[in-house]
Design an enzyme around this catalytic site. Structure first.
Site, PDB file in Angstrom:
ATOM      1  CG  ASP A 160     -43.699  -4.858 -14.039  1.00 21.85           C
ATOM      2  OD1 ASP A 160     -42.727  -5.337 -13.815  1.00 21.85           O
ATOM      3  OD2 ASP A 160     -44.391  -3.953 -13.716  1.00 21.85           O
ATOM      4  CG  HIS A 177     -40.585  -2.659 -13.352  1.00 23.97           C
ATOM      5  ND1 HIS A 177     -41.618  -2.885 -12.426  1.00 23.97           N
ATOM      6  CD2 HIS A 177     -39.577  -1.995 -12.656  1.00 23.97           C
ATOM      7  CE1 HIS A 177     -41.541  -2.359 -11.335  1.00 23.97           C
ATOM      8  NE2 HIS A 177     -40.379  -1.656 -11.322  1.00 23.97           N
ATOM      9  CB  SER A 187     -41.137   0.482  -8.878  1.00 24.83           C
ATOM     10  OG  SER A 187     -40.491  -0.814  -8.676  1.00 24.83           O
TER      11      SER A 187
END
Length: 178
Positions: A120, A158, A32
């Site tokens: 995601d 995610h 991320s």
């Protein structure tokens, strides 16, 4: 925390690990927001020290922080208002927050693995795909850039790519190709 502060911290960690690792490979693995930090640091090592990191793995990446912020769910309600770009997105640049992975991968030459789950909901997979295309177009050796997507049915979203039992084999195969 700042973008340059994060990068400086990872450089210090890299130096520490390199001094103790002997001939072992050192790779950067970012998830991320950490994907921007990983590409920044790899680029800085390459440009300022002439050192190429052994590999970079980007899990749930984005192209740059401005584009990521324009797509994360928390900004959905604000996107419709005038001034969203100026007040929200431009404020990141004013704070020297760019995390421009799309620019960073253009100058890297190390093996690059991009991982993204199709479900995601935080950073849409099209941002990972776009980053992959940018890297693939820039790399002289196209075989060093790989993009792996995980189907929605796995429910990795995610945060859970690392829970996929196939991941160690996928990463090992990628690292063995260099």
């Amino acid at each position: 925390p700042t973008e340059s502060g994060f990068t400086t911290d990872v450089l210090a960690l890299y130096d520490w690990a390199k001094a103790r690792s002997g001939n072992s490979s050192i790779l950067f693995w970012g998830h991320s927001l950490g994907t921007g930090i990983a590409t920044n640091t790899a680029r800085k090592l390459q440009e300022e020290r002439g050192v190429q990191v052994d590999a970079v793995v980007l899990e749930s990446p984005y192209t740059n922080i401005r584009e990521a912020a324009a797509h994360i769910p928390i900004t959905t309600i604000y996107r419709q208002f005038p001034g969203f770009g100026y007040f929200i997105l431009d404020s990141l640049a004013l704070g020297d927050m760019f995390f421009a992975s799309d620019e960073n991968v253009k100058v890297l030459a190390c093996p690059l693995l991009i991982l993204h789950a199709e479900d995601d909901a935080v950073l849409p997979p099209h941002l990972g795909r776009k980053l992959f295309e940018t890297a693939r177009n820039a790399y002289k050796d196209k075989t060093k850039v790989k993009f792996i997507t995980f189907p929605e049915k796995l429910g990795l979203g995610h945060d859970y790519i690392s829970f996929n039992p196939e991941l160690p084999v996928l990463v090992k195969d990628f690292l063995n190709m260099k």
